[in-house]
Design an enzyme around this catalytic site. Structure first.
Site, PDB file in Angstrom:
ATOM      1  N   SER A 244      -9.985  -0.436   7.258  1.00 23.86           N
ATOM      2  CA  SER A 244      -9.331  -0.191   5.969  1.00 23.86           C
ATOM      3  C   SER A 244      -8.639  -1.408   5.370  1.00 23.86           C
ATOM      4  O   SER A 244      -8.192  -1.351   4.226  1.00 23.86           O
ATOM      5  CB  SER A 244      -8.323   0.961   6.097  1.00 23.86           C
ATOM      6  OG  SER A 244      -9.010   2.188   6.161  1.00 23.86           O
TER       7      SER A 244
ATOM      8  N   LYS B 167       0.835  -1.193   0.000  1.00 20.55           N
ATOM      9  CA  LYS B 167       0.000   0.000   0.000  1.00 20.55           C
ATOM     10  C   LYS B 167       0.873   1.247   0.000  1.00 20.55           C
ATOM     11  O   LYS B 167       1.940   1.273   0.627  1.00 20.55           O
ATOM     12  CB  LYS B 167      -0.906  -0.024   1.234  1.00 20.55           C
ATOM     13  CG  LYS B 167      -1.936   1.090   1.311  1.00 20.55           C
ATOM     14  CD  LYS B 167      -2.819   0.894   2.542  1.00 20.55           C
ATOM     15  CE  LYS B 167      -3.830   2.013   2.708  1.00 20.55           C
ATOM     16  NZ  LYS B 167      -4.694   1.801   3.903  1.00 20.55           N
TER      17      LYS B 167
ATOM     18  N   SER C 110      -9.521   1.961   2.959  1.00 23.45           N
ATOM     19  CA  SER C 110      -8.600   2.711   2.131  1.00 23.45           C
ATOM     20  C   SER C 110      -7.577   1.823   1.431  1.00 23.45           C
ATOM     21  O   SER C 110      -6.887   2.281   0.521  1.00 23.45           O
ATOM     22  CB  SER C 110      -7.883   3.771   2.966  1.00 23.45           C
ATOM     23  OG  SER C 110      -7.026   3.175   3.923  1.00 23.45           O
TER      24      SER C 110
END
Length: 469
Positions: A186, A83, A162
């Site tokens: 997330s 990420k 996210s």
């Protein structure tokens, strides 16, 4: 060696490691196969922000170690995506914002551990800007850096956030595993929407050093994978633990609390049937204090966000140093505020310091209530785990969040582990089931999840439908 999409979709890390040990496959072959997948598929998904130009070289070094009898273990030579809020030397780390354009000067500690174990850092994934903590009305899966990531099952639907890019890339077989991060949902929410496994570990098991924060008190990196065994292996490496043999638990004799949230009765009923068929007992439960937890937690998060983010920014060359400077950058940038605002940035700028008595009381109340909400239910019913739907069907990416089951909150605030596993579908859209354990029960939760995965067999590869029929 040509690896087809179906081969990649079904493969597990132990299977790939055995094939490499037997000389049937090389890490370089595997890495090139994933790079081809990214080139062929990600043009419509937009889940991968950047590919590491050294990926094939990393893989060839792994193959050389293996040929010399110096393999570093199961994950040596396995391609991993990260990420884009995880510092990676040589690759940009933006948290979805154009303001962090200068790359970091060192790897995050979790990246250093992956490299030391021989993993191939394949690249970085898109994410909701600033971890979905810039605006209450953020567009999930969108950042000024990467644009809009699409759900691979139905392309006009949200991937949620996210850790949207990490979940989508794993679901679409663009890497064997990926690393996401979670503060409140997330990891588990995008994993549920993409139909993959996502573990939110007990905070502190994995170092936060070098990860763009929301609140370091409970932020945590975590594994995202198509198979629970892969999530368990990746988790062990990131936590700096030894990788032993991973054996799924049995569902027989387990006691499972069923927290029914926001409908999805048909899916919950089918999961209960699976659990009963494999010898588990279920008890309907309700987790108390949810409104009080939310009320205390959000203002406390704002104070922590300002403090922790400004601490992190001091480690990044060329970056602003204060929340005020971030706000001013966004106001002058032509892209950052294109889809949603920065209301939470404004609120955080006005938040009190971490010595403030009101803040301290809010944080204490949120943690105590969140832990009680789980501990009291586990104890009262002598439960092994609590289960609840992770998500509802993905909404239109261009639309507003219809407020799904919101079951990530208590484990997130309590600092307890949770894991989502594919459990079924609403039409073509996957639904995950979350399992929540007590403090530090990460390994037991993974073994339970693997047993459920084997019993339910609910995951399927994405269909890349342009819209839902």
């Amino acid at each position: 060696m040509e690896l087809l999409a179906a081969d990649l979709d079904r493969a597990t890390i132990p299977l790939l490691a055995q094939r490499m040990a037997d000389g049937e496959l090389t890490s370089a072959d595997l890495t090139r196969a994933y790079l081809r997948r990214i080139a062929d598929v990600d043009r419509v998904l937009r889940s991968v922000l950047a590919v590491d130009p050294t990926a094939v070289q990393q893989a060839e070094e792994s193959d050389l170690r293996r040929a010399q009898g110096q393999s570093r273990g199961l994950i040596d030579g396995i391609p991993v995506l990260l990420k884009d809020n995880i510092d990676t030397l040589g690759l940009a780390t933006t948290a979805g914002s154009r303001v962090l354009s200068v790359p970091p000067t060192a790897d995050a500690e979790v990246v250093a551990r992956l490299r030391a174990a021989g993993a191939v850092v394949l690249g970085k994934t898109n994410m909701t800007a600033w971890g979905n903590f810039r605006s209450p009305w953020a567009t999930s899966g969108w950042s000024a850096v990467g644009g809009q990531t699409s759900n691979p099952h139905v392309l006009d639907r949200t991937p949620c956030g996210s850790s949207s890019g990490s979940a989508v890339a794993v679901a679409a077989s663009l890497a064997q595993v990926a690393v996401g991060t979670e503060t409140n949902g997330s990891i588990v929410s995008p994993a549920g929407h993409a139909g993959v496994v996502g573990l939110k570990p007990t905070p502190g098991r994995i170092s936060n050093a070098g990860i763009v924060p929301i609140t370091t008190r409970r932020d945590t990196a975590g594994p995202m994978a198509r198979h629970v065994v892969d999530a368990a292996i990746l988790m062990a490496v990131m936590a700096g633990a030894q990788i032993g043999s991973f054996t799924p638990d049995s569902l027989r004799g387990k006691r499972v609390g069923v927290w029914r949230r926001a409908g999805f009765d048909g899916l919950v009923a089918s999961v209960v049937d699976v659990l009963h068929a494999h010898g588990a007992t279920t008890v309907d439960v309700d987790l108390p204090y949810q409104d009080q937890i939310q009320a205390a937690d959000r203002p406390a998060m704002l104070a922590e966000f300002k403090h922790d983010l400004e601490e992190y920014l001091r480690t990044r060359p060329g970056a602003p140093r204060t929340m005020r400077e971030l706000i001013e950058f966004n106001e002058t940038d032509p892209v950052e505020l294109a889809l949603f605002g920065q209301e939470l940035f404004h609120d955080a700028e006005k938040a009190p310091p971490l010595t403030d008595p009101t803040y301290l009381g809010q944080r204490r109340a949120a943690i105590v209530l969140a832990r009680r909400s789980i501990d009291e239910v586990l104890a009262a019913h002598r439960l092994d785990v609590i289960m609840a739907p992770t998500n509802g069907p993905a909404w239109l990416a261009s639309g507003s969040d219809p407020a799904g089951p919101r079951t990530a909150l208590p484990a997130a605030v309590a600092g307890y582990p949770s894991i989502t596993v594919p459990a079924g579908f609403a039409g073509p859209l996957p639904i995950g089931m979350s399992f929540i354990g007590g403090h530090g029960t990460d390994e037991a939760l993974l073994r339970f999840a693997a047993a459920f995965e084997d019993a339910a067999r609910a995951r399927r590869a994405p269909a890349y439908l342009p819209t839902a029929p």
